[in-house]
Design a protein around this motif. Sequence first.
Motif, PDB file in Angstrom:
ATOM      1  N   LEU A 173       0.822  -1.211   0.000  1.00 24.68           N
ATOM      2  CA  LEU A 173       0.000   0.000   0.000  1.00 24.68           C
ATOM      3  C   LEU A 173       0.860   1.268   0.000  1.00 24.68           C
ATOM      4  O   LEU A 173       0.533   2.236  -0.693  1.00 24.68           O
ATOM      5  N   ALA A 174       1.977   1.244   0.743  1.00 19.47           N
ATOM      6  CA  ALA A 174       2.832   2.446   0.790  1.00 19.47           C
ATOM      7  C   ALA A 174       3.361   2.752  -0.613  1.00 19.47           C
ATOM      8  O   ALA A 174       3.324   3.903  -1.060  1.00 19.47           O
ATOM      9  N   SER A 175       3.805   1.710  -1.332  1.00 17.99           N
ATOM     10  CA  SER A 175       4.318   1.927  -2.692  1.00 17.99           C
ATOM     11  C   SER A 175       3.186   2.313  -3.638  1.00 17.99           C
ATOM     12  O   SER A 175       3.390   3.110  -4.562  1.00 17.99           O
ATOM     13  N   GLN A 176       1.995   1.750  -3.419  1.00 14.18           N
ATOM     14  CA  GLN A 176       0.848   2.123  -4.268  1.00 14.18           C
ATOM     15  C   GLN A 176       0.581   3.614  -4.152  1.00 14.18           C
ATOM     16  O   GLN A 176       0.286   4.288  -5.132  1.00 14.18           O
ATOM     17  N   ARG A 177       0.717   4.131  -2.911  1.00 11.85           N
ATOM     18  CA  ARG A 177       0.460   5.572  -2.705  1.00 11.85           C
ATOM     19  C   ARG A 177       1.530   6.408  -3.404  1.00 11.85           C
ATOM     20  O   ARG A 177       1.231   7.444  -3.994  1.00 11.85           O
ATOM     21  N   ILE A 178       2.775   5.919  -3.359  1.00 13.74           N
ATOM     22  CA  ILE A 178       3.853   6.654  -4.047  1.00 13.74           C
ATOM     23  C   ILE A 178       3.563   6.680  -5.552  1.00 13.74           C
ATOM     24  O   ILE A 178       3.678   7.710  -6.217  1.00 13.74           O
ATOM     25  N   ALA A 180       0.643   6.414  -6.953  1.00 17.15           N
ATOM     26  CA  ALA A 180      -0.516   7.281  -7.200  1.00 17.15           C
ATOM     27  C   ALA A 180      -0.058   8.736  -7.268  1.00 17.15           C
ATOM     28  O   ALA A 180      -0.493   9.499  -8.140  1.00 17.15           O
ATOM     29  N   ASP A 181       0.855   9.121  -6.356  1.00 19.60           N
ATOM     30  CA  ASP A 181       1.354  10.506  -6.359  1.00 19.60           C
ATOM     31  C   ASP A 181       2.131  10.790  -7.651  1.00 19.60           C
ATOM     32  O   ASP A 181       1.999  11.853  -8.249  1.00 19.60           O
ATOM     33  N   ARG A 184      -0.283  11.188 -10.387  1.00 23.46           N
ATOM     34  CA  ARG A 184      -1.015  12.462 -10.267  1.00 23.46           C
ATOM     35  C   ARG A 184      -0.191  13.586 -10.889  1.00 23.46           C
ATOM     36  O   ARG A 184      -0.709  14.412 -11.645  1.00 23.46           O
ATOM     37  N   PRO A 202      -5.472   3.269  -4.354  1.00 17.68           N
ATOM     38  CA  PRO A 202      -5.209   4.700  -4.230  1.00 17.68           C
ATOM     39  C   PRO A 202      -5.271   5.442  -5.563  1.00 17.68           C
ATOM     40  O   PRO A 202      -5.227   6.665  -5.595  1.00 17.68           O
TER      41      PRO A 202
END
Length: 255
Positions: A173-178, A180-181, A184, A202
């Motif tokens: 999940l932490a890498s998924q958020r990175i 996603a950023d 973006r 994310p």
Amino acid sequence: MPLEPAICLCNATASLGGRPVLGGIDLKVERGEVVALLGANGSGKSTTVRAVVGQVPLTSGGIELFGAPIHRFKQWQRIGYVPQRSTAASGVPASVREVVASGRLSRTRLRPLGRGDRAAVDRALELVGMRGHARDSVNQLSGGQHQRVLIARALAGEPELLIMDEPLAGVDLASQRILADALREQVAEGTSVLLVLHELGPLQPLIDRTVVLKSGLVEKIYGRSEARDAAAVHDLACHPHPDPESEPDRTGLLT
Ligand SMILES: Nc1ncnc2c1ncn2[C@@H]1O[C@H](COP(=O)(O)OP(=O)(O)OP(=O)(O)O)[C@@H](O)[C@H]1O
């Protein structure tokens, strides 16, 4: 006058191993749009994106990239592609930076990397949070880091269209958020994106349209506000009761 869509598939059909796999797909990705392809295993998602990048020939229908029929399209440097289950480790020792820099090849050809190229590589490493690992060997990376390197390789080419097949597979999940950023930022700069996903995770807030495939056909299209519904319907349809005994629907020919 509005620009032509980044991708336009019109009634696209394709066969693999003598069997029809795409039954007439209509799909558009407008400039700056983020489109997610969802669907059960074997519904044709990877085949659709592989057709878009010219790896699977159509049996009928058409594909246009940036307004040009695919057989006449030559500007592949405008497209970044992250294939499904690919690897950055090639057997030869290569650093993270070298692998990411190879994403510039379509722009530099055989010319050595210039200052602009190096800046694009640094930015791509930064975007996926791998700048601190630039000198590491790709053979030492975790699965999630590996995937981030492959995405950075695609971003290093500064693509106008990014096509990613299951970019979140095996990514925590932490890498998924990175990721996603990173996406973006890329989208804010106008990049168009086609993603194959199993869950939106994310990435959901970034997605403009979700196209659900079933048996090689478009089953349903959801708009931005319905993305959550799309994910819920997809979850119900595709992951009802996981059966640990069942074999995945894979031929192994794509690996
Ligand atoms: N090289 C191949 N030769 C023969 N059949 C293939 C080949 N590649 C894929 N297929 C078949 O085509 C169909 C669509 O496969 P595809 O990989 O596009 O599905 P998918 O929706 O991406 O699935 P997944 O979620 O499992 O990745 C499947 O029935 C698959 O078995």
